[in-house]
Motif scaffolding. Structure first.
Motif, mmCIF file in Angstrom:
data_model
loop_
_atom_site.group_PDB
_atom_site.id
_atom_site.type_symbol
_atom_site.label_atom_id
_atom_site.label_comp_id
_atom_site.label_asym_id
_atom_site.label_seq_id
_atom_site.Cartn_x
_atom_site.Cartn_y
_atom_site.Cartn_z
ATOM 1 N N GLU A 132 6.576 9.553 -1.410
ATOM 2 C CA GLU A 132 5.632 8.435 -1.437
ATOM 3 C C GLU A 132 6.396 7.178 -1.072
ATOM 4 O OE1 GLU A 132 2.315 8.302 -4.260
ATOM 5 O OE2 GLU A 132 3.173 6.396 -4.901
ATOM 6 N N VAL A 133 5.844 6.415 -0.144
ATOM 7 C CA VAL A 133 6.499 5.192 0.322
ATOM 8 C C VAL A 133 5.521 4.030 0.273
ATOM 9 C CG1 VAL A 133 8.094 6.458 1.815
ATOM 10 C CG2 VAL A 133 5.951 5.612 2.757
ATOM 11 N N GLN A 134 6.076 2.839 0.275
ATOM 12 C CA GLN A 134 5.283 1.618 0.367
ATOM 13 C C GLN A 134 5.233 1.191 1.825
ATOM 14 O OE1 GLN A 134 3.615 -0.051 -2.128
ATOM 15 N NE2 GLN A 134 4.139 1.753 -3.328
ATOM 16 N N ALA A 135 4.084 0.702 2.253
ATOM 17 C CA ALA A 135 3.911 0.248 3.626
ATOM 18 C C ALA A 135 3.095 -1.030 3.622
ATOM 19 C CB ALA A 135 3.197 1.332 4.437
ATOM 20 N N GLU A 136 3.088 -1.689 4.742
ATOM 21 C CA GLU A 136 2.325 -2.922 4.907
ATOM 22 C C GLU A 136 1.153 -2.681 5.842
ATOM 23 O OE1 GLU A 136 2.858 -5.851 3.373
ATOM 24 O OE2 GLU A 136 4.491 -4.892 2.272
ATOM 25 N N MET A 165 0.835 -1.170 0.000
ATOM 26 C CA MET A 165 0.000 0.000 0.000
ATOM 27 C C MET A 165 0.885 1.240 0.000
ATOM 28 S SD MET A 165 -1.484 0.067 3.923
ATOM 29 C CE MET A 165 -2.326 1.581 3.650
ATOM 30 N N ARG A 166 0.316 2.342 -0.485
ATOM 31 C CA ARG A 166 1.071 3.589 -0.603
ATOM 32 C C ARG A 166 0.679 4.576 0.496
ATOM 33 N NH1 ARG A 166 -0.885 6.475 -4.499
ATOM 34 N NH2 ARG A 166 -2.765 5.253 -4.511
ATOM 35 N N ARG A 197 1.606 8.798 1.344
ATOM 36 C CA ARG A 197 2.269 10.023 0.879
ATOM 37 C C ARG A 197 2.459 10.976 2.044
ATOM 38 N NH1 ARG A 197 -0.925 9.004 -3.627
ATOM 39 N NH2 ARG A 197 -2.702 10.049 -2.730
ATOM 40 N N VAL A 238 6.419 3.958 9.791
ATOM 41 C CA VAL A 238 6.588 4.103 8.343
ATOM 42 C C VAL A 238 7.239 5.447 8.026
ATOM 43 C CG1 VAL A 238 5.353 4.342 6.151
ATOM 44 C CG2 VAL A 238 4.751 2.519 7.737
ATOM 45 N N GLU A 252 -5.657 -1.702 4.535
ATOM 46 C CA GLU A 252 -5.856 -1.605 3.085
ATOM 47 C C GLU A 252 -6.779 -0.451 2.725
ATOM 48 O OE1 GLU A 252 -4.437 -3.079 0.565
ATOM 49 O OE2 GLU A 252 -3.268 -4.532 1.698
ATOM 50 N N ASP A 304 -5.023 2.795 1.781
ATOM 51 C CA ASP A 304 -4.092 2.845 0.656
ATOM 52 C C ASP A 304 -4.179 4.217 -0.005
ATOM 53 O OD1 ASP A 304 -2.217 2.017 -1.254
ATOM 54 O OD2 ASP A 304 -3.790 1.340 -2.620
#
Length: 110
Positions: A15-19, A1-2, A4, A27, A91, A94
């Motif tokens: 912008e980073v990816q996270a879980e 998921m993204r 910002r 994060v 989710e 996102d």
């Protein structure tokens, strides 16, 4: 998921990816954002204060009273302010966008 992050200048976007299940504070720290988190998510400071985009704010669960109390002590508070340590990513979040405020009040006096 993204996720910002908008910088204190209001323009710089990271912008980073996270879980799902990650905390927004962790994060942000991993992405080099200036989210101190002095109290280590114990809600004894407001150094992880972020301003959530209006579109995303409604997706968050309501802040608890102790979080609201800490936000009362934060600098540059807005209607959509939250503590990043209290936002657990799902989710449904996102694309979450948050802005880093231009100033902070460190209640632990470091």
């Amino acid at each position: 998921m993204r996720v910002r992050f908008i910088g204190t200048d209001g323009e710089t976007v990271t912008e980073v990816q996270a879980e799902p299940g990650d905390s927004l504070l962790r994060v942000g720290q991993a992405a080099g954002q200036p989210l101190e988190g002095t109290c280590e998510a114990q809600m004894a400071c407001s150094t992880c204060h972020v301003i959530v985009s209006a579109e995303d704010f409604a997706k968050l669960p309501a802040a608890r009273e102790d979080e609201e109390d800490m936000l009362d002590l934060a600098a540059d508070v807005h209607r959509t302010s939250r503590l990043a340590c209290q936002i657990m990513l799902t989710e449904a979040l996102d694309g979450l966008t948050v802005r880093i405020p231009g100033q902070v009040h460190n209640m632990q006096g470091r």
